[in-house]
Motif scaffolding. Structure first.
Motif, PDB file in Angstrom:
ATOM      1  N   ALA A 158      53.863  -7.931  -2.649  1.00 43.35           N
ATOM      2  CA  ALA A 158      52.443  -7.976  -2.307  1.00 43.35           C
ATOM      3  C   ALA A 158      52.017  -6.693  -1.604  1.00 43.35           C
ATOM      4  O   ALA A 158      52.702  -6.202  -0.703  1.00 43.35           O
ATOM      5  N   LEU A 159      50.871  -6.163  -2.033  1.00 42.94           N
ATOM      6  CA  LEU A 159      50.219  -5.035  -1.378  1.00 42.94           C
ATOM      7  C   LEU A 159      49.057  -5.587  -0.557  1.00 42.94           C
ATOM      8  O   LEU A 159      48.095  -6.116  -1.107  1.00 42.94           O
ATOM      9  N   ASP A 160      49.173  -5.483   0.746  1.00 38.87           N
ATOM     10  CA  ASP A 160      48.162  -6.015   1.663  1.00 38.87           C
ATOM     11  C   ASP A 160      47.277  -4.854   2.104  1.00 38.87           C
ATOM     12  O   ASP A 160      47.746  -3.909   2.744  1.00 38.87           O
ATOM     13  N   PHE A 161      45.971  -4.924   1.768  1.00 40.97           N
ATOM     14  CA  PHE A 161      45.038  -3.824   1.997  1.00 40.97           C
ATOM     15  C   PHE A 161      43.865  -4.361   2.814  1.00 40.97           C
ATOM     16  O   PHE A 161      43.106  -5.212   2.338  1.00 40.97           O
ATOM     17  N   THR A 162      43.727  -3.885   4.060  1.00 38.40           N
ATOM     18  CA  THR A 162      42.632  -4.307   4.930  1.00 38.40           C
ATOM     19  C   THR A 162      41.818  -3.090   5.340  1.00 38.40           C
ATOM     20  O   THR A 162      42.380  -2.067   5.744  1.00 38.40           O
ATOM     21  N   SER A 163      40.497  -3.215   5.235  1.00 36.54           N
ATOM     22  CA  SER A 163      39.597  -2.127   5.603  1.00 36.54           C
ATOM     23  C   SER A 163      38.540  -2.653   6.562  1.00 36.54           C
ATOM     24  O   SER A 163      37.839  -3.622   6.245  1.00 36.54           O
ATOM     25  N   GLY A 189      31.696  -1.907  -5.800  1.00 38.71           N
ATOM     26  CA  GLY A 189      31.716  -1.177  -4.545  1.00 38.71           C
ATOM     27  C   GLY A 189      32.507  -1.927  -3.499  1.00 38.71           C
ATOM     28  O   GLY A 189      32.183  -3.064  -3.157  1.00 38.71           O
ATOM     29  N   GLY A 190      33.584  -1.312  -2.997  1.00 40.58           N
ATOM     30  CA  GLY A 190      34.513  -1.923  -2.062  1.00 40.58           C
ATOM     31  C   GLY A 190      35.930  -1.635  -2.531  1.00 40.58           C
ATOM     32  O   GLY A 190      36.201  -0.585  -3.118  1.00 40.58           O
ATOM     33  N   PHE A 191      36.845  -2.565  -2.286  1.00 41.40           N
ATOM     34  CA  PHE A 191      38.205  -2.440  -2.817  1.00 41.40           C
ATOM     35  C   PHE A 191      38.148  -2.442  -4.346  1.00 41.40           C
ATOM     36  O   PHE A 191      37.488  -3.290  -4.947  1.00 41.40           O
ATOM     37  N   PHE A 192      38.839  -1.462  -4.974  1.00 43.22           N
ATOM     38  CA  PHE A 192      38.824  -1.392  -6.440  1.00 43.22           C
ATOM     39  C   PHE A 192      40.185  -0.949  -6.952  1.00 43.22           C
ATOM     40  O   PHE A 192      40.777  -0.006  -6.431  1.00 43.22           O
ATOM     41  N   VAL A 281      42.176  -7.628   1.006  1.00 39.86           N
ATOM     42  CA  VAL A 281      42.603  -8.048  -0.326  1.00 39.86           C
ATOM     43  C   VAL A 281      44.121  -7.930  -0.385  1.00 39.86           C
ATOM     44  O   VAL A 281      44.681  -6.863  -0.118  1.00 39.86           O
ATOM     45  N   VAL A 282      44.785  -9.022  -0.710  1.00 34.13           N
ATOM     46  CA  VAL A 282      46.235  -9.031  -0.889  1.00 34.13           C
ATOM     47  C   VAL A 282      46.500  -9.136  -2.393  1.00 34.13           C
ATOM     48  O   VAL A 282      46.066 -10.091  -3.029  1.00 34.13           O
ATOM     49  N   THR A 283      47.183  -8.148  -2.947  1.00 38.59           N
ATOM     50  CA  THR A 283      47.433  -8.110  -4.388  1.00 38.59           C
ATOM     51  C   THR A 283      48.921  -8.319  -4.650  1.00 38.59           C
ATOM     52  O   THR A 283      49.754  -7.532  -4.192  1.00 38.59           O
ATOM     53  N   VAL A 284      49.230  -9.368  -5.375  1.00 39.25           N
ATOM     54  CA  VAL A 284      50.609  -9.609  -5.797  1.00 39.25           C
ATOM     55  C   VAL A 284      50.856  -8.819  -7.074  1.00 39.25           C
ATOM     56  O   VAL A 284      50.120  -8.949  -8.061  1.00 39.25           O
ATOM     57  N   VAL A 285      51.871  -7.972  -7.046  1.00 39.20           N
ATOM     58  CA  VAL A 285      52.246  -7.129  -8.179  1.00 39.20           C
ATOM     59  C   VAL A 285      53.497  -7.737  -8.797  1.00 39.20           C
ATOM     60  O   VAL A 285      54.563  -7.733  -8.174  1.00 39.20           O
TER      61      VAL A 285
END
Length: 305
Positions: A158-163, A189-192, A281-285
């Motif tokens: 998981a890539l955990d991305f917080t802004s 517009g935002g996390f992409f 956004v947490v993205t499971v790869v």
């Protein structure tokens, strides 16, 4: 599972590891003097940090950088097409043309820059970064960005991305999109995340949520999680906080493969002076193709890990 290649340190970049595997490279510097090495040249504007390549544990690259169809798409990034105060059109932190009401997409000299200003934490499996969002020396936003890599299974991480964006301009601002400026359905517009285009003999990626399937059914709608699945990979996007789960998903599969969490789908997002808005956004790869039950189970695990 095959081992990923070892990645040598690169000036202006951070290599993220999941256990002992290099899974992503984060190019965090946008102020290098070599224009050819900068994240975006001035012709596409909006220099910003980005993640590319991002790989599955099996070594499949699941991001694309500066594709010919949209050269301002930069792997995984935080990109906003319109940050405005009292002056319109606003500052473009997305790149490319700006959509202007009653005119359409227009090439404007209004691009901003996201500049790395310092680290609060920098480890092999993640970092906490501070950035300045500015236009010609005028700072509009300050961002605290947290990125981390977490192992989930032997086939998924998981890539955990917080802004967290704070308005430091001294005036009230708002975030807009082509949709809020008159282009229906273009609320990006935002996390992409720009995913790789399929090969000539491959179909477009599949996309589904817990309740719907297909680009038309999921585009512009909110869902706790969403899966984009290629031939031998899956990306499971999960809203990590209440605000993110309420944001609609921006989805493309046929024109190009990409997924974003929209900050301004139908109306502008207000950012009062001194105010902060945060998205996670947490993205499971994952290697292979996830089905709904597997996606739901991984989403629960990824967000609470």
């Amino acid at each position: 599972m095959r081992s990923l290649p070892r990645v040598s340190p690169v000036a202006g970049a951070t290599v993220l590891h999941c256990d002992d595997l290099a899974v992503a490279t984060y190019t965090h510097r946008t102020d290098r003097p070599d224009r050819a090495a900068m994240p975006v040249a001035s012709v596409t504007g909006a220099a910003r940090p980005y993640l590319h390549p991002v790989r599955t544990l099996g070594g499949v690259t699941v991001t694309e950088l500066r594709p010919s169809d949209h050269p301002h798409h930069l792997g995984v990034s935080m990109a906003v097409p319109d940050v405005a105060g009292t002056t319109f059109p606003g500052v473009n932190f997305w790149g490319g043309r700006t959509y202007v009401r009653d005119l359409g997409p227009v090439e404007l000299d209004n691009h901003g820059t996201q500049e790395h200003t310092g680290w609060l934490l920098r480890d092999p499996d993640g970092c906490v970064q501070e950035l300045s969002w500015s236009r010609r020396g005028r700072e509009l936003l300050r961002e605290r960005r947290t990125i981390s890599a977490l192992a989930l299974t032997d086939r998924a991480w998981a890539l955990d991305f917080t802004s967290a964006l704070t308005n430091v301009s001294g005036e009230d601002l708002s975030v807009g999109s082509p949709a809020t400026n008159g282009r229906p359905g273009a609320g990006y517009g935002g996390f992409f995340w720009r995913a790789p285009r399929p090969g000539p003999d491959e179909p477009a990626p599949d996309v589904f949520t817990g309740a719907a399937a297909g680009e038309e059914a999921v585009h512009g709608r909110s869902a706790d999680w969403l899966v984009l699945a290629g031939r031998d990979w899956s990306l499971l996007f999960c809203g990590g906080n209440t605000e993110t789960r309420a944001d609609p998903w921006f989805v493309r599969t046929t024109e190009y493969p990409g997924v974003g969490s929209s900050l301004a789908w139908e109306r502008r997002l207000p950012l009062p002076a001194g105010g902060t808005t945060a998205r996670r956004v947490v993205t499971v790869v994952a290697d292979g193709r996830l089905d709904r039950p597997a996606a739901a189970a991984l989403a629960r695990r990824a967000v609470t890990a």
